[in-house]
Design an enzyme around this catalytic site. Structure first.
Site, mmCIF file in Angstrom:
data_model
loop_
_atom_site.group_PDB
_atom_site.id
_atom_site.type_symbol
_atom_site.label_atom_id
_atom_site.label_comp_id
_atom_site.label_asym_id
_atom_site.label_seq_id
_atom_site.Cartn_x
_atom_site.Cartn_y
_atom_site.Cartn_z
ATOM 1 N N CYS B 98 0.868 -0.882 -0.208
ATOM 2 C CA CYS B 98 -0.421 -0.412 0.202
ATOM 3 C C CYS B 98 0.657 1.168 0.494
ATOM 4 O O CYS B 98 0.573 1.977 -0.417
ATOM 5 C CB CYS B 98 -0.775 -0.114 1.699
ATOM 6 N N ASP B 516 9.397 55.080 24.502
ATOM 7 C CA ASP B 516 9.009 55.910 23.780
ATOM 8 C C ASP B 516 8.070 56.513 23.876
ATOM 9 O O ASP B 516 7.323 55.572 24.181
ATOM 10 C CB ASP B 516 9.158 55.194 22.397
#
Lengths: 123, 834
Positions: B98, B516
């Site tokens: 398979c 900041d």
């Protein structure tokens, strides 16, 4: 007399422990190269990593494919600290870990607790 | 390309796809005459993405060249690169043949370079050129008669499977414990004739038979309850390593073997005193250690709870409109551009942007922000959040692996798998730990055998077993990663994404936080703060005229004035003859009146007497505001001022940072006066003003040169170099725009309070790690010598192996339980600050 024998046996045992765990070097398995040029190795995770030493060529991408076949939570994750990569290993699934060792050297992969260990030797 | 000519001149060529040497008759591709292919498969692979192979050929031809592969450092799955690897679970394979059927079915799909099927694990790995959807591959497998589905890393299904497996393991361990525990009771009873009444005296035939029985019933304890010790030890031994299993397996089997020899071959021990049994050690130690493992498993499952919660947030279905019809579809099938309908109480399935309707959405599960967020047309929505009040429709913008939740899950998972620097030290120790304990055990045996009291052999065996049993490498190994798991997971619950153990560890050493200003302390968007009117004018009148004049302006100051006027409901007129005087202001005609808006200099130029406004302007400037004079028909009418306003929680957040003993620095491009005004208002320690954007990283370097450990907080987009320069960069997100890649820590909720929480969490986690490590090290460094009998010569104290087993079993449980205490971490409340 038996005291001497027991102590000699003890020293012998210690020597064996030092040699077996620290001094002897495993040979390792060479990674296979896929058609895409990736060096690939399948590693079964059960009571440790099998194989636990993978030989690769430095400078080319490496793919370690882990398949965990146990439920012990110790091995549920594998970490390759040198490259900052890690992967969760669900039971039975193939989980790839990819990185490129640009320099030759030995790179350890391990469970997060550092109990199960293996290494990639880039040459 | 030139390099390839050298290859093509030879008779033989190398197939660029598989690297095989091929002859001149090899398959060719138009336009690449210099290349040959071994098979149709390789030729197709090349056609799918020629550029890649051309590169590889170039690389091969120049072996001395620098390697060109530059993999990103964090790509555990390999997808999302120049090529992809798809993992499939394949069902229905019954035999090895398979495998080749499935492999060839997959290989036949255009774009597939290589397919490998693993029969043992029922999985397939398919290397594809970019953009081969998994659905095409699963369809190919289906057409060959098997079923396949894509394995998508971690999702709710796999965590469910893990949970079931873990439950199963727990129950198994508990059954093993109960068995060993029940066996232990009679074994203990008959092991201590001097304590328990009714036990036949030593040397009697009756006791000998009891010993035989004990030896037999402890066999299944070893073989079943203790089986994991033996398989684990053997597995490790084959890899030339040793672990906890090695120690326990050696300990319990040594005790059992000695006892059995004493029972079966008493002649082996000439001394009557040596004929004794320690089956109790075997049974009790096994029972205790197995119980410890079960409890540890339970506790460890809790350490990843935060992660499971995140994964559980994913929506399962989505209601989309396709072809004008509403339909419920699995969330995996939603594609970018789909219109999704969300009703009250429903989960928003994927990321997107609202196109109609409005509602309040609870985003707490992703951002940590408890207050529901208003959503109207045009606002972004985040997948996995919950719609509360209204219905709306949105267009999907990010689906599958790209959603914010998927990114968060990936980042948290990667971070939990990373190592804190402190663990690298522990790793070095743990690599030597177990063999070292084995050596100590042998030395203990030798010492007691040589110098110990009679019966020396019994003492030697017992102390050796005690040393083996008490040593706990697990406590050492678990100490750092479990705390890290819980800490990073806890962060994610609070909207704080910590990238790695490195970041977490560094964050606790921070002594300076650089903020900041714009977008961090302030909103980054000016708004009107003051209006004053001079004689003959009203405030509303001044504002209406100023706003009307500014109506066409794109200047932030103008926009702020217009917005304020609209908010107050003032009807604006359209200005005529609008003209801007760059750097000074504007002029326009509004309702037939001449309006001038600008600086004192502009007023002077226009001959307007603005003397009375001067002191007002001065005081506004001192407060950090930007003020302009408004003149109407050549006369002074008023003054308006705008300023970037503070975020509501900035003051509180900075107070919390101070409480943590941190110096808070603000970085801004504003002039000193403005910067200081804002800094004073929020309680900043040090202001760095007039810093150009590209100098931010340099300022961080200067602080570091002062010996400070610096955290930088920025929006992650403009501040990337500064974030990278800082010891820890914290990127602040706003809504869905989270620059997760730019910081060591990402604060999903755009609030400064997250900074304090992140640092508090880092400190709490590191404290927890230290407790664990100190505990684990102390336990082992004290326990092992005591077990070896170090206290015996001076105090006559010798540890029972049973006590050692109990101590060992609970030391690792204690470590994990301590790590779980971190789950109770809560950020300090604002009211505690004041």
């Amino acid at each position: 007399m038996d005291v001497v024998l027991v102590n000699l046996a003890g020293l012998g045992l210690i020597t064996l422990i030092v040699w077996y765990f620290w001094l002897s070097k495993p040979v390792g398995t060479a990674a296979a190269v896929t058609s895409a040029g990736v060096q690939e190795a399948f590693i079964v995770v059960r009571d440790g990593y099998r194989p636990d030493t993978i030989r690769v060529t430095a400078g080319r991408p490496v793919r370690l494919v882990f398949n965990r076949q146990e439920s012990d939570p110790c091995s549920e994750r594998v970490v390759l600290d040198a490259f900052g990569v890690s992967a969760v290993l669900p039971q039975g699934g193939n989980v790839p870990l990819e990185f490129t060792p640009t320099e030759a050297g030995s790179y350890e992969f391990a469970c997060p607790m550092g109990m199960l260990r293996g290494k990639v030797v880039a040459e | 390309m030139e390099t390839m000519n050298t290859e093509s001149k030879g008779v033989e060529m190398r197939d660029p796809v598989c690297g095989m040497t091929v002859g001149p008759g090899a398959l060719k591709v138009d336009g690449y005459q210099e290349l040959g292919f071994c098979s149709e498969h390789c030729r197709r692979g090349f056609l799918a993405d020629p550029e890649r192979y051309v590169d590889i050929v170039g690389e091969d031809a120049e072996p001395a060249g620098e390697p060109t592969t530059d993999y990103p450092s964090k790509t555990p799955s390999g997808r999302g690169e120049s090529k992809g690897t798809v993992h499939l679970a394949v069902e229905g394979m019954t035999c090895a043949s398979c495998v080749s059927t499935v492999e060839s079915a997959l290989a036949a799909v255009p774009g597939v370079i290589d397919a490998r099927v693993n029969f043992a694990s029922n999985t397939a790995m398919v290397d594809t050129a970019l953009d081969v959807p998994a659905s095409v591959l699963t369809a190919a497998v289906a057409s060959s008669g098997y079923q396949a589905r894509e394995i998508e890393g971690e999702n709710a299904d796999t965590t469910d499977a893990e949970r079931v497996a873990s439950e199963h393991r727990y129950r198994l361990l508990m059954r093993k414990f109960w068995f060993a525990g029940v066996v232990s009771l009679p074994v203990i009873y008959f092991s201590y004739p001097e304590i328990f009444p009714g036990v036949p005296e030593k040397g009697s035939t009756a006791l000998w038979w009891i010993w035989v029985a004990m030896g037999i019933i402890t066999i299944p304890v070893l073989a079943w309850s203790g089986s994991q010790f033996f398989t684990g030890a053997w597995g490790a031994l084959r890899h030339r390593s040793a672990n906890m299993h090695t120690l326990i397996a050696t300990g319990i089997s040594a005790a059992w073997l000695y006892s059995t020899v004493a029972v079966l071959f008493p002649g082996f021990f000439p001394d009557e005193m040596l004929r004794d049994v320690f089956y109790d050690v075997t049974a009790v130690v096994t029972a205790l250690v197995v119980l410890g493992m079960a409890l540890e498993l339970k506790a460890r499952a809790r350490t990843s709870e935060a992660m499971k919660k995140l994964i559980g947030l994913q929506a399962k279905t989505a209601r989309v409109i396709r072809g004008g019809v509403e339909a419920d579809i699995p969330v995996e099938e939603v594609v970018v551009g789909d219109v999704v309908v969300v009703r009250p109480g429903e989960k928003i399935p994927v990321d997107g942007e609202v196109i109609s309707g409005s509602s309040a959405v609870d985003e707490s599960m992703v951002t940590g922000e408890p207050i529901p967020v208003e959503k109207t047309e045009g606002t972004p929505v985040i997948g996995a959040t919950i719609n509360r009040t209204g219905s709306f429709r949105f267009r999907a913008t990010r689906v599958g692996r790209d959603t914010m939740l998927a990114q968060i899950i990936r980042m948290v998972r990667d971070a939990q798998g990373s190592k804190a620097p402190i663990q690298r030290t522990v790793d070095k120790v743990s690599g030597y730990f177990v063999p070292a304990v084995l050596i100590v055990a042998v030395l203990t045996f030798m010492t007691w055998y040589t110098f110990g009291p009679s019966p020396a052999l019994v003492y030697a065996v017992i102390t050796m077993v005690t040393v083996l049993v008490i040593a706990c490498p697990c406590a050492l190994g678990l100490a750092t990663p479990t705390s890290l798991m819980v800490g990073i997971g806890k962060g994610a619950e609070n909207g704080i994404l910590i990238r790695s153990g490195d970041a977490l560890e560094t964050a606790h050493r921070i002594d300076t936080v650089v903020l900041d200003k714009t977008g961090t302390v302030t909103r980054g968007k000016p708004s009107l703060t003051d209006i004053s009117a001079f004689e003959g004018h009203t405030e509303d009148g001044v504002l209406r005229l100023a706003a009307s004049a500014e109506k066409g302006s794109e200047h932030p100051l103008g926009e702020a004035i217009v917005r304020a006027a609209l908010d107050l409901g003032l009807g604006l007129s359209d200005p005529d003859q609008f003209s801007a005087v760059p750097g000074h202001g504007i002029e326009a005609r509004v309702d037939d009146r001449q309006v001038v808006l600008g600086t004192l200099k502009l007023m002077a130029d226009r001959g307007i007497a603005a003397g009375p406004a001067e002191s007002r302007l001065e005081s506004l400037a001192e407060q950090g505001k930007t003020a302009v004079v408004v003149a109407v028909d050549g006369e002074l009418a008023g003054v308006v001022a705008v300023a970037d306003t503070l975020k509501e929680d900035s003051v509180e957040a900075i107070a919390r940072l101070h409480r943590l003993g941190l110096e808070v620095v603000m970085l801004t491009g504003d002039n000193h006066r403005t910067a200081k005004a804002i800094g004073d208002k929020v309680g900043i320690d040090r202001v760095m003003a007039e810093v150009l954007p590209d100098e931010k990283a340099t300022q961080i370097k200067l602080l570091q040169a002062e010996g400070k450990v610096v955290a930088m907080v920025g929006d992650g987009i403009n501040d990337a170099p500064a974030l990278a320069q800082a010891d820890v960069g914290l990127a602040m997100g706003t809504g869905t725009d989270v620059a997760m890649e730019s910081g060591d820590v990402t604060l999903i909720k755009g609030s400064l309070t997250g900074v304090a929480t992140a640092i508090e969490l880092s400190k709490a986690t590191m404290r927890n790690i230290h407790q664990n490590l100190v505990g684990a090290f102390a336990y082992n460094t004290l326990g092992i010598p005591i077990a070896a009998g170090l206290l015996y010569p001076a105090f006559g104290i010798l540890l029972s192996p049973l006590i050692a087993g109990a101590a060992m079993a609970f030391s690792s449980v204690t470590v994990v339980t301590n790590a779980n205490r971190l789950r109770r971490f809560t950020p300090t409340h604002p009211e505690e600050v004041t």
